[in-house]
Scaffold this active site. Sequence first.
Site, PDB file in Angstrom:
ATOM      1  N   LYS A 273       0.878  -1.182   0.000  1.00  0.00           N
ATOM      2  CA  LYS A 273       0.000   0.000   0.000  1.00  0.00           C
ATOM      3  C   LYS A 273       0.911   1.227   0.000  1.00  0.00           C
ATOM      4  O   LYS A 273       0.807   2.130   0.857  1.00  0.00           O
ATOM      5  CB  LYS A 273      -0.923  -0.065   1.242  1.00  0.00           C
ATOM      6  CG  LYS A 273      -2.039   0.937   1.241  1.00  0.00           C
ATOM      7  CD  LYS A 273      -3.112   0.672   0.207  1.00  0.00           C
ATOM      8  CE  LYS A 273      -4.170   1.768   0.228  1.00  0.00           C
ATOM      9  NZ  LYS A 273      -5.072   1.718  -0.940  1.00  0.00           N
TER      10      LYS A 273
ATOM     11  N   ASP B 291      -5.507  -3.131  -2.394  1.00  0.00           N
ATOM     12  CA  ASP B 291      -6.935  -3.059  -2.734  1.00  0.00           C
ATOM     13  C   ASP B 291      -7.155  -3.541  -4.167  1.00  0.00           C
ATOM     14  O   ASP B 291      -8.093  -4.289  -4.461  1.00  0.00           O
ATOM     15  CB  ASP B 291      -7.496  -1.644  -2.525  1.00  0.00           C
ATOM     16  CG  ASP B 291      -6.553  -0.540  -2.974  1.00  0.00           C
ATOM     17  OD1 ASP B 291      -5.382  -0.830  -3.283  1.00  0.00           O
ATOM     18  OD2 ASP B 291      -6.986   0.628  -3.038  1.00  0.00           O
TER      19      ASP B 291
ATOM     20  N   ASP C 295      -6.525 -15.959   2.238  1.00  0.00           N
ATOM     21  CA  ASP C 295      -7.851 -16.561   2.431  1.00  0.00           C
ATOM     22  C   ASP C 295      -8.726 -16.382   1.190  1.00  0.00           C
ATOM     23  O   ASP C 295      -9.415 -17.322   0.771  1.00  0.00           O
ATOM     24  CB  ASP C 295      -8.564 -15.936   3.642  1.00  0.00           C
ATOM     25  CG  ASP C 295      -8.252 -16.702   4.919  1.00  0.00           C
ATOM     26  OD1 ASP C 295      -7.273 -17.461   4.915  1.00  0.00           O
ATOM     27  OD2 ASP C 295      -8.982 -16.544   5.916  1.00  0.00           O
TER      28      ASP C 295
END
Length: 365
Positions: A187, A219, A247
């Site tokens: 990020k 993102d 995940d």
Amino acid sequence: MTYRIALLPGDGIGPEVTNAAVKIIDLVTSKFNIDISYETYDIGGICYEKHGTPLIEETLDGCYNSDAVFLGAVGGYEWENLPHHLKPEAALLKLREKLELFANIRPAKVYSSMLDNSSLKREVLDGTDFIVLRELTGGIYFGKPRGIEDSRGFNTMVYRTEEVERIARKAFEIALKRDKVVTSVDKANVLEVSQFWRNVVEKVHKDYPKIKLNHMYVDNAAMQIVRDPKQFDVILTSNIFGDIISDISGMITGSLGMLPSASIGNKYTLYEPVHGSAPDIAGQKKANPIAAISSISMMFEHSFDMQKASEIIEKAITKALSDGFRTADIATEGCKIVTTDEFTDIIAENMERIFTDEAIGVFLL
Ligand code: NAD
């Protein structure tokens, strides 16, 4: 060459899937010219029952003296109300810390006969095969200062050069054996620590000219994984971003019973299915052994440098699935539902056939 494996079956379905893993290890040992020995050690709830603590020195010593560690799973209803340090899960955290496992690998690979089990469309998913390499012992989960005060709560996201260097190096090494593309996820448009991460990754990249390096904001990465997962080969990322990204990546490709993982340190590597001890189905012969067997396939590839053995295991799993065999957790209409042992035997028989076919130069799969 002799390899030593420490087996830590643990609780619930842990011992059931460990039995499946052992069957596959034995088969590979008998077919390749290698010597593999294994010893079994207590961990988790069963260890607490026997010794009053979920992790004992004997288990740790067994791991220190091994070339690879396999863990089934730990935990269960009967130990839920123990104090935190005596819970089975505390053993797992301690083991990771003691073995200094700084990186976690989770493959996101889809079996073609399982395409319709995913929440994504088959044309989006078909051909997906990437891995997520997550930093495991640094970043915001461990950074200091941290705390809760009257009017604020705070954590610190911090990375030191050597922490980023060692995992970046691992990512490039892994990519060298694959499609040679690393996507570092950060990020950096907002966080200084991410800009620092990016700088170090670029510096390490200079030692790996054969690898293509991309950077992606986290993102966007989350969006791209569900939009077009085929674009990825190796995703390299920090602890907190990897927690989420791995995940998402795991679940787009299958069910919990099919996801393997490896946690890597400088000296030791721990292989384990992603799933827990599944107390709701323990002892019912329903456990899906694929996550455990795939973890063994990773062991052959990463710890023993036996790419061929790993490929044969994966092909045998693929064939069992495309022949319609399923444990109950992944059952589809018209499939043949089998028990843990039956599924393992079918995979082992497929492996035998592949060994034989390879020996006479025919590859049927
Ligand atoms: P779980 O992964 O054990 O089970 C979640 C669901 O998935 C259950 O319905 C279970 O039946 C099913 N499932 C899981 N693995 C399966 C398999 N191989 N085949 C078929 N079905 C499977 O997670 P949970 O229920 O949240 O946790 C149960 C216990 O496991 C808890 O004590 C938890 O702390 C522990 N746990 C341990 C680990 C580990 O050892 N690494 C990881 C996660 C949870």
